[in-house]
Design a protein around this motif. Structure first.
Motif, PDB file in Angstrom:
ATOM      1  N   THR A   1      -8.131   3.233   8.427  1.00 45.68           N
ATOM      2  CA  THR A   1      -9.178   2.285   8.521  1.00 45.68           C
ATOM      3  C   THR A   1      -9.238   1.762  10.098  1.00 45.68           C
ATOM      4  O   THR A   1      -8.275   0.871  10.398  1.00 45.68           O
ATOM      5  CB  THR A   1      -9.002   1.238   7.604  1.00 45.68           C
TER       6      THR A   1
ATOM      7  N   GLU B   1     -10.484  -9.967   3.291  1.00 47.18           N
ATOM      8  CA  GLU B   1      -9.464  -9.192   3.990  1.00 47.18           C
ATOM      9  C   GLU B   1      -9.464  -9.201   5.511  1.00 47.18           C
ATOM     10  O   GLU B   1     -10.170  -8.431   5.791  1.00 47.18           O
ATOM     11  CB  GLU B   1      -8.972  -8.135   3.339  1.00 47.18           C
TER      12      GLU B   1
ATOM     13  N   GLU C   1      -8.477   0.051  -2.926  1.00 43.40           N
ATOM     14  CA  GLU C   1      -9.251   0.252  -1.634  1.00 43.40           C
ATOM     15  C   GLU C   1     -10.271   1.307  -1.621  1.00 43.40           C
ATOM     16  O   GLU C   1     -10.072   2.434  -2.103  1.00 43.40           O
ATOM     17  CB  GLU C   1      -8.300   0.375  -0.598  1.00 43.40           C
TER      18      GLU C   1
ATOM     19  N   HIS D   1      -3.180  -5.053   7.855  1.00 40.96           N
ATOM     20  CA  HIS D   1      -3.296  -3.652   8.675  1.00 40.96           C
ATOM     21  C   HIS D   1      -2.485  -3.877   9.831  1.00 40.96           C
ATOM     22  O   HIS D   1      -2.742  -4.866  10.628  1.00 40.96           O
ATOM     23  CB  HIS D   1      -4.841  -3.468   9.155  1.00 40.96           C
ATOM     24  N   GLY D   2      -1.533  -2.992  10.019  1.00 43.81           N
ATOM     25  CA  GLY D   2      -0.654  -3.020  11.240  1.00 43.81           C
ATOM     26  C   GLY D   2       0.553  -3.823  10.949  1.00 43.81           C
ATOM     27  O   GLY D   2       1.226  -4.001  11.859  1.00 43.81           O
TER      28      GLY D   2
ATOM     29  N   VAL E   1     -13.855  -1.012   2.202  1.00 44.88           N
ATOM     30  CA  VAL E   1     -13.649  -0.817   3.675  1.00 44.88           C
ATOM     31  C   VAL E   1     -14.400   0.184   4.310  1.00 44.88           C
ATOM     32  O   VAL E   1     -15.015   0.982   3.440  1.00 44.88           O
ATOM     33  CB  VAL E   1     -12.132  -0.249   3.878  1.00 44.88           C
TER      34      VAL E   1
ATOM     35  N   SER F   1      -1.361  -7.272   2.642  1.00 47.18           N
ATOM     36  CA  SER F   1      -1.593  -5.782   2.338  1.00 47.18           C
ATOM     37  C   SER F   1      -0.787  -5.194   3.261  1.00 47.18           C
ATOM     38  O   SER F   1      -1.376  -4.970   4.540  1.00 47.18           O
ATOM     39  CB  SER F   1      -2.858  -5.601   2.038  1.00 47.18           C
ATOM     40  N   ILE F   2       0.445  -4.486   2.973  1.00 49.25           N
ATOM     41  CA  ILE F   2       1.294  -3.938   4.058  1.00 49.25           C
ATOM     42  C   ILE F   2       1.500  -2.502   3.496  1.00 49.25           C
ATOM     43  O   ILE F   2       2.068  -2.377   2.450  1.00 49.25           O
ATOM     44  CB  ILE F   2       2.445  -4.643   4.349  1.00 49.25           C
ATOM     45  N   GLY F   3       1.593  -1.421   4.313  1.00 45.21           N
ATOM     46  CA  GLY F   3       1.896   0.022   3.838  1.00 45.21           C
ATOM     47  C   GLY F   3       2.665   0.624   4.945  1.00 45.21           C
ATOM     48  O   GLY F   3       3.999   0.748   4.548  1.00 45.21           O
ATOM     49  N   HIS F   4       2.172   0.977   5.789  1.00 47.09           N
ATOM     50  CA  HIS F   4       2.738   1.982   6.671  1.00 47.09           C
ATOM     51  C   HIS F   4       4.354   1.443   7.196  1.00 47.09           C
ATOM     52  O   HIS F   4       5.159   2.329   6.994  1.00 47.09           O
ATOM     53  CB  HIS F   4       1.883   2.111   8.158  1.00 47.09           C
TER      54      HIS F   4
ATOM     55  N   PHE G   1     -13.090  -6.043   3.581  1.00 44.88           N
ATOM     56  CA  PHE G   1     -12.245  -6.024   4.867  1.00 44.88           C
ATOM     57  C   PHE G   1     -13.128  -6.190   6.042  1.00 44.88           C
ATOM     58  O   PHE G   1     -13.834  -5.550   6.660  1.00 44.88           O
ATOM     59  CB  PHE G   1     -11.673  -4.440   4.656  1.00 44.88           C
TER      60      PHE G   1
ATOM     61  N   ASN H   1       0.771  -1.162  -0.148  1.00 45.48           N
ATOM     62  CA  ASN H   1      -0.024   0.066  -0.005  1.00 45.48           C
ATOM     63  C   ASN H   1       0.801   1.214   0.101  1.00 45.48           C
ATOM     64  O   ASN H   1       1.711   1.523   1.064  1.00 45.48           O
ATOM     65  CB  ASN H   1      -0.791   0.065   1.182  1.00 45.48           C
TER      66      ASN H   1
HETATM   67  N1  PXP Z   1      -5.596  -3.161   4.322  1.00 40.71           N
HETATM   68  C1  PXP Z   1      -6.476  -2.371   4.700  1.00 40.71           C
HETATM   69  C2  PXP Z   1      -7.866  -2.693   4.390  1.00 40.71           C
HETATM   70  C3  PXP Z   1      -6.232  -1.002   4.978  1.00 40.71           C
HETATM   71  O1  PXP Z   1      -7.050  -0.110   5.184  1.00 40.71           O
HETATM   72  C4  PXP Z   1      -4.847  -0.609   5.287  1.00 40.71           C
HETATM   73  C5  PXP Z   1      -4.471   0.689   5.516  1.00 40.71           C
HETATM   74  O2  PXP Z   1      -4.674   1.672   4.441  1.00 40.71           O
HETATM   75  C6  PXP Z   1      -3.860  -1.720   5.039  1.00 40.71           C
HETATM   76  C7  PXP Z   1      -4.464  -3.089   4.799  1.00 40.71           C
HETATM   77  C8  PXP Z   1      -2.344  -1.531   5.300  1.00 40.71           C
HETATM   78  O3  PXP Z   1      -2.186  -1.303   6.719  1.00 40.71           O
HETATM   79  P1  PXP Z   1      -1.013  -0.742   7.189  1.00 40.71           P
HETATM   80  O4  PXP Z   1      -0.611   0.591   6.518  1.00 40.71           O
HETATM   81  O5  PXP Z   1      -0.925  -0.542   8.684  1.00 40.71           O
HETATM   82  O6  PXP Z   1       0.256  -1.783   6.750  1.00 40.71           O
END
Ligand code: PXP
Length: 398
Positions: A256, A306, A225, A346-347, A247, A366-369, A286, A162
């Motif tokens: 989220t 998800e 998303e 998420h997280g 979501v 799915s990994i972002g932050h 989600f 992400n």
């Molecule tokens: N999955 C969903 C549905 C999300 O809303 C998010 C955050 O945008 C993520 C995954 C990724 O989460 P994180 O940024 O904490 O890795």
């Protein structure tokens, strides 16, 4: 190592994932250090099992599992031929399904336990011989099932990245850099299997221009998303991403916060899924790791769920983390059993990801932050490669 799996036609009313059972069978052979043997697994119905139970145990009615050791295990002549056959495990799927309901397990969890039980019999353990043996066999079963939770060998969990927070930094200055489109390309070059962006109604990070450019430039898979809002639905239908993840979206949240209440919004979400399906776009929902939401997602025709990993990642004690992990593992398995494809996210960070990546039924994370923040210090390419490596190792070994 060979496992011959035969499923009788009479079992077809049960949804059986033969790939999953074979994978687990192979792991069990490996964990018991008998991977140079062959094993036969036969899945039958209650009627056929009743016949076998009467013939071999002189007992009426069906039983759940019967093990028949191979003669080559005891016959030196056959062993001399180099035949290394463990024998046959025969399971009644009808009985397994009833037991699964009784013990609040999924069918595949029950079948996995029965294969484990049957295999231990083939390896010489017998709970009917004495109390001590019953206890030893029970403990070994528990141990193997626990190890299996971390065992996976054929399909590697995919990493979808992400890139929203690259846009967050750009928007902080209101200029053109850093560009999430460039970030997506770097992620793909470093091994990402997909790119995720959240086009929020408030456009706080990703912009319309981003999704249009990303649609043209992403080489792997674009997962959009979004909340189920009319304006965004119309953009998605025109854009045709490879999939969308619905979501819940609240204006004041930082990210989220929780999963969708699918069971409470079946009509609205079902209609969005319907529209997306007509445009050929698979939909993921989600959701929290909650059986009610999984069943509702299945009922309204979602392709994926998800599973929200936030509570597992935010846990403040080992005990709480274990509990949250078990909920995710159970939910993933239940969704998979119902025929849903399963993602999670998420997280997740460099500490919490491995355990989730090792779960057999999860296809993609799915990994972002965590990746974008590490990239500030190490560079994006390196941050992606490190996460990719964690997932690859966890998928292989647990
Ligand atoms: N999955 C969903 C549905 C999300 O809303 C998010 C955050 O945008 C993520 C995954 C990724 O989460 P994180 O940024 O904490 O890795």
């Amino acid at each position: 190592m060979t496992i011959e799996l035969t499923v009788r036609k009479t079992c077809k009313r049960h949804r059986i994932n033969t790939d999953l059972l074979l994978r687990r069978g192979r792991w069990l052979l490996r964990l018991n250090k008998v991977q140079d043997h062959t094993l036969s697994l036969l899945l039958i119905d209650d009627q056929e099992m009743s016949g076998l139970n009467a013939q071999w145990r002189h007992k009426p009615g069906p039983t759940n599992v019967l093990s028949f050791p191979s003669e080559s295990a005891t016959d030196p002549g056959l062993a001399g031929l180099g035949l290394k056959e463990l024998g046959d495990i025969v399971i009644s799927v009808d009985t397994a399904a009833r037991e699964a309901e009784q013990y609040h397990e999924t069918l595949h969890q029950r079948l996995t336990w029965l294969i484990t039980h049957g295999l231990l019999h083939l390896l010489g353990m017998d709970h009917e011989r004495s109390e001590g043996e019953a206890q030893a066999m029970y403990l070994r079963e528990q141990q193997l099932i626990q190890q299996l939770q971390h065992a996976k060998d054929s399909t590697m969990t995919q990493l979808a990245i992400n890139v929203d927070h690259v846009a967050t930094i750009r928007q902080a200055r209101g200029i053109t850099e850093p560009d999430p489109v460039t970030a997506a390309a770097i992620c793909e070059l470093a091994g990402a299997a997909g790119i995720v962006v959240h086009l929020r109604e408030d456009r706080r990070h990703i912009q319309d221009r981003d999704v249009h450019l990303l649609r043209q430039t992403i080489k792997t898979k674009m997962n959009l998303e979004m909340g189920a809002a009319r304006e965004i639905i119309d953009i998605a239908l025109a854009l045709k991403p490879d999939m969308v993840t619905l979501v819940p979206e609240k204006r004041l949240e930082l990210t989220t916060e929780g999963g969708l209440n699918v069971s409470g919004q079946k009509k609205k979400l079902g209609a969005t899924i319907e529209e997306m399906s007509r445009a050929g776009i698979p939909v993921s929902l989600f959701i929290d790791p909650d059986s009610k939401q999984i069943k509702a997602a299945r009922a309204i025709g979602a392709t994926f769920v998800e599973i929200h990993t936030g509570r597992y990642c935010d846990a403040t004690s080992e005990q709480e983390r274990d509990l949250e992990f078990r909920l995710i593992a159970q939910a993933a398995e239940e969704a998979y059993d119902l025929g849903l494809r399963v993602n999670a996210g998420h997280g997740l960070d460099y500490q919490t990801t491995a355990r989730i990546a090792a779960l057999d039924s999860i296809e993609e994370l799915s990994i972002g932050h965590a990746i974008i923040t590490r990239a500030v210090f190490t560079g994006l390419d390196q941050a992606v490669r490190e996460m990719h490596q964690i997932i690859r190792e966890a998928s292989r070994l647990g």
